[in-house]
Design an enzyme around this catalytic site. Structure first.
Site, mmCIF file in Angstrom:
data_model
loop_
_atom_site.group_PDB
_atom_site.id
_atom_site.type_symbol
_atom_site.label_atom_id
_atom_site.label_comp_id
_atom_site.label_asym_id
_atom_site.label_seq_id
_atom_site.Cartn_x
_atom_site.Cartn_y
_atom_site.Cartn_z
ATOM 1 N N HIS A 1 -2.209 -24.068 73.665
ATOM 2 C CA HIS A 1 -2.558 -22.641 73.629
ATOM 3 C C HIS A 1 -3.562 -22.334 72.529
ATOM 4 O O HIS A 1 -3.488 -22.920 71.438
ATOM 5 C CB HIS A 1 -1.299 -21.792 73.415
ATOM 6 C CG HIS A 1 -0.290 -21.885 74.510
ATOM 7 N ND1 HIS A 1 0.581 -22.947 74.626
ATOM 8 C CD2 HIS A 1 -0.028 -21.060 75.561
ATOM 9 C CE1 HIS A 1 1.352 -22.770 75.692
ATOM 10 N NE2 HIS A 1 1.006 -21.630 76.275
ATOM 11 N N HIS B 1 -5.294 -17.155 84.369
ATOM 12 C CA HIS B 1 -3.930 -17.188 83.819
ATOM 13 C C HIS B 1 -3.247 -15.840 84.038
ATOM 14 O O HIS B 1 -2.371 -15.444 83.247
ATOM 15 C CB HIS B 1 -3.972 -17.554 82.337
ATOM 16 C CG HIS B 1 -2.681 -18.090 81.800
ATOM 17 N ND1 HIS B 1 -1.885 -18.990 82.490
ATOM 18 C CD2 HIS B 1 -2.030 -17.866 80.615
ATOM 19 C CE1 HIS B 1 -0.827 -19.298 81.773
ATOM 20 N NE2 HIS B 1 -0.881 -18.619 80.630
ATOM 21 N N ASP C 1 -4.363 -22.245 77.154
ATOM 22 C CA ASP C 1 -3.882 -21.020 77.784
ATOM 23 C C ASP C 1 -3.957 -19.825 76.826
ATOM 24 O O ASP C 1 -4.035 -19.985 75.609
ATOM 25 C CB ASP C 1 -2.417 -21.190 78.207
ATOM 26 C CG ASP C 1 -2.254 -22.096 79.416
ATOM 27 O OD1 ASP C 1 -3.220 -22.804 79.759
ATOM 28 O OD2 ASP C 1 -1.158 -22.100 79.998
ATOM 29 N N ASP C 2 -3.897 -18.638 77.434
ATOM 30 C CA ASP C 2 -3.629 -17.351 76.773
ATOM 31 C C ASP C 2 -4.812 -16.708 76.069
ATOM 32 O O ASP C 2 -4.674 -15.617 75.523
ATOM 33 C CB ASP C 2 -2.469 -17.462 75.774
ATOM 34 C CG ASP C 2 -1.134 -17.704 76.454
ATOM 35 O OD1 ASP C 2 -1.117 -17.747 77.700
ATOM 36 O OD2 ASP C 2 -0.120 -17.857 75.747
ATOM 37 N N HIS D 1 0.279 -11.947 82.323
ATOM 38 C CA HIS D 1 1.139 -13.052 81.910
ATOM 39 C C HIS D 1 2.621 -12.828 82.249
ATOM 40 O O HIS D 1 3.511 -12.965 81.403
ATOM 41 C CB HIS D 1 0.998 -13.298 80.405
ATOM 42 C CG HIS D 1 1.368 -14.694 79.987
ATOM 43 N ND1 HIS D 1 2.660 -15.063 79.676
ATOM 44 C CD2 HIS D 1 0.617 -15.799 79.793
ATOM 45 C CE1 HIS D 1 2.701 -16.332 79.329
ATOM 46 N NE2 HIS D 1 1.453 -16.817 79.387
ATOM 47 N N TYR E 1 4.202 -19.578 82.018
ATOM 48 C CA TYR E 1 5.492 -20.278 81.904
ATOM 49 C C TYR E 1 5.638 -21.390 82.952
ATOM 50 O O TYR E 1 6.713 -21.952 83.118
ATOM 51 C CB TYR E 1 6.673 -19.306 82.045
ATOM 52 C CG TYR E 1 6.514 -18.026 81.280
ATOM 53 C CD1 TYR E 1 6.672 -17.999 79.892
ATOM 54 C CD2 TYR E 1 6.191 -16.836 81.927
ATOM 55 C CE1 TYR E 1 6.513 -16.815 79.174
ATOM 56 C CE2 TYR E 1 6.032 -15.651 81.220
ATOM 57 C CZ TYR E 1 6.193 -15.641 79.849
ATOM 58 O OH TYR E 1 6.026 -14.469 79.145
#
Length: 435
Positions: free
Chosen positions: A308, A202, A151-152, A206, A244
């Site tokens: 991540h 994603h 992720d991210d 965020h 989250y």
């Protein structure tokens, strides 16, 4: 030259022609498509590949002003959304496909809370933050499989991860943040064009998605999908992961009914995202202990570990655990390939052909799947249309595709005819000598 010599010379030539193996025509035997050369997963393609195939539309080069033009630079703007997305949302709501659940609230970054009377574990709300599981969401991998995803990204810390993945011939799914794609186009290009990894959503900024209105959810998902679409040769993402892990029946419905997205969560979490925070919730040593426990433990269900590409420390946590995935016999798959279906809504993967389609076009499907884009999890053999056994033809009458030969020498009717002619010429020569 005497008459006898001429006859014998002709006979010799005919004999050679009758025993020489026939050369098959490359024009007639070449099947449709590209099966006449190495399959697409053959190692030679890594040397000469031209990059991922697209939908035939020329998009602005990644990283140029033309490429980023029209996208909101920071917030997920709701004032300039394509009308088609808004119309699709309104139509879905009018049809009763978007549950009327109130927005949650989050204070100081804590888990969202719903108004009194709305139980996050109820079938009506079913909040994934509360670990409520609903049909259609992806939480687990198949037994014995660890689903690889991050992720991210894209971010500067992604460089180390991408190099490691390439060195070990691993493919993963990247759940990218839209604004990060704008900020780090070179890392995006490495993930997609060089590593040929799978790209998923994603959101744009965020946020806790259950705190957002329907139109804000539309913007968070839509802008990210549109940027990925324009940066991957027209591919439309199929999967998204809520930041989250925060989703509920309303958010899921907007994602699915408007954009065709499948929601992905996880079944193990290392909190590796906090390693770069002022007050981390974990340590590299604790993460290694957790990964050791999971990777040496039961293989049912399979693992979806939340990881991540956020910092050098989070990337190193994966790299340190990777040898245990090998030594303990885990099958490693990019998360988007778990079901052996298509990675994108209109393409099988990041190197296959693409059916042109717009974000929000729920009718678009991948092109007919040739064997050259078959996933490594299953061998798919497609029979030519003319080879159907229901047509009454014997299976043995099917022509081999390409240069599929066995070890035997191939003969055809022409040499057999020449053999007969040869016999006649030799017989005539003998009669001449005897005369």
């Amino acid at each position: 030259m005497s008459r006898l010599s001429a006859i014998l010379l002709l006979a010799t030539s005919a004999v050679y022609a009758s025993v020489a193996p026939a050369h098959e025509s490359h024009t007639e035997s070449k099947p449709p498509g590209n099966r006449w050369y190495h399959e697409d997963d053959h190692p030679v393609h890594a040397l000469f590949k031209r990059g991922p195939l697209g939908d035939g539309i020329v998009y602005p080069a990644i990283g140029t002003p033309e490429w980023s033009a029209g996208f909101p630079p920071a917030t997920a703007d709701t004032t300039m959304l394509p009308q088609a997305w808004v119309d699709a949302l309104n139509a879905a709501a009018l049809a009763g496909k978007i549950p009327d659940i109130p927005q949650s609230t989050s204070t100081n970054g804590l888990d969202p809370v719903y108004p009194t009377g709305y139980d996050p574990m109820s079938a009506t709300v079913c909040s994934s933050t509360a670990k409520c599981v609903t049909q259609g969401d992806v939480w687990d991998a198949p037994p014995g499989v660890i689903a690889l995803s991050f992720d991210d990204g894209p971010l500067p810390a992604s460089d180390q991860l991408y190099q490691f993945l390439a060195n070990h011939s691993e493919h993963v799914t990247h759940f990218f943040i839209g604004t990060n794609i704008l900020l780090y186009p070179d890392q995006f290009k490495t993930a997609f064009e060089i590593n040929q990894d799978d790209i998923a959503v994603h959101t744009w900024t965020h946020p806790y998605m259950t705190t957002k209105s329907n139109i804000e959810i539309l913007a968070e998902l839509g802008w990210t999908m549109e940027l990925i679409h324009n940066s991957t040769g027209g591919r439309i993402p199929k999967y998204w992961r809520p930041p989250y892990g925060d989703s509920d029946m309303r958010v899921r419905a907007v994602a699915k009914e408007v954009f065709g997205l499948t929601t992905v969560i996880w079944n193990q979490d290392t909190d590796d995202w906090t390693l770069s925070e002022p007050v981390p919730l974990t340590t590299p040593e604790k993460i290694q202990q957790q990964m050791t426990q999971w990777l040496t433990g039961p293989k049912t269900p399979g693992l979806i570990v939340l990881e991540h590409e956020l910092s050098d420390l989070s990337v190193k946590s994966f790299i340190d655990a990777y040898p245990m995935m090998i030594s303990n016999g885990w099958t490693r798959l990019s998360l988007a390939q778990l079901d052996a279906g298509s990675v994108y809504q209109n393409a099988w993967n990041s190197t296959s052909q693409v059916n042109p389609g717009k974000v929000g076009d729920l009718a678009v499907k991948p092109p007919a799947r040739p064997s050259t884009t078959a996933k490594p999890t299953a061998a798919i053999v497609k029979k030519p249309a003319s080879s159907s056994l229901s047509s009454g033809k014997s299976a043995s009458s099917n022509k081999p595709l390409g240069n599929q030969k066995n070890g035997a020498t191939h003969f055809n009717a022409a040499p057999l005819v020449l053999t007969g002619i040869t016999a006649a010429i030799v017989a005539a020569a003998v009669r001449t000598i005897m005369a």
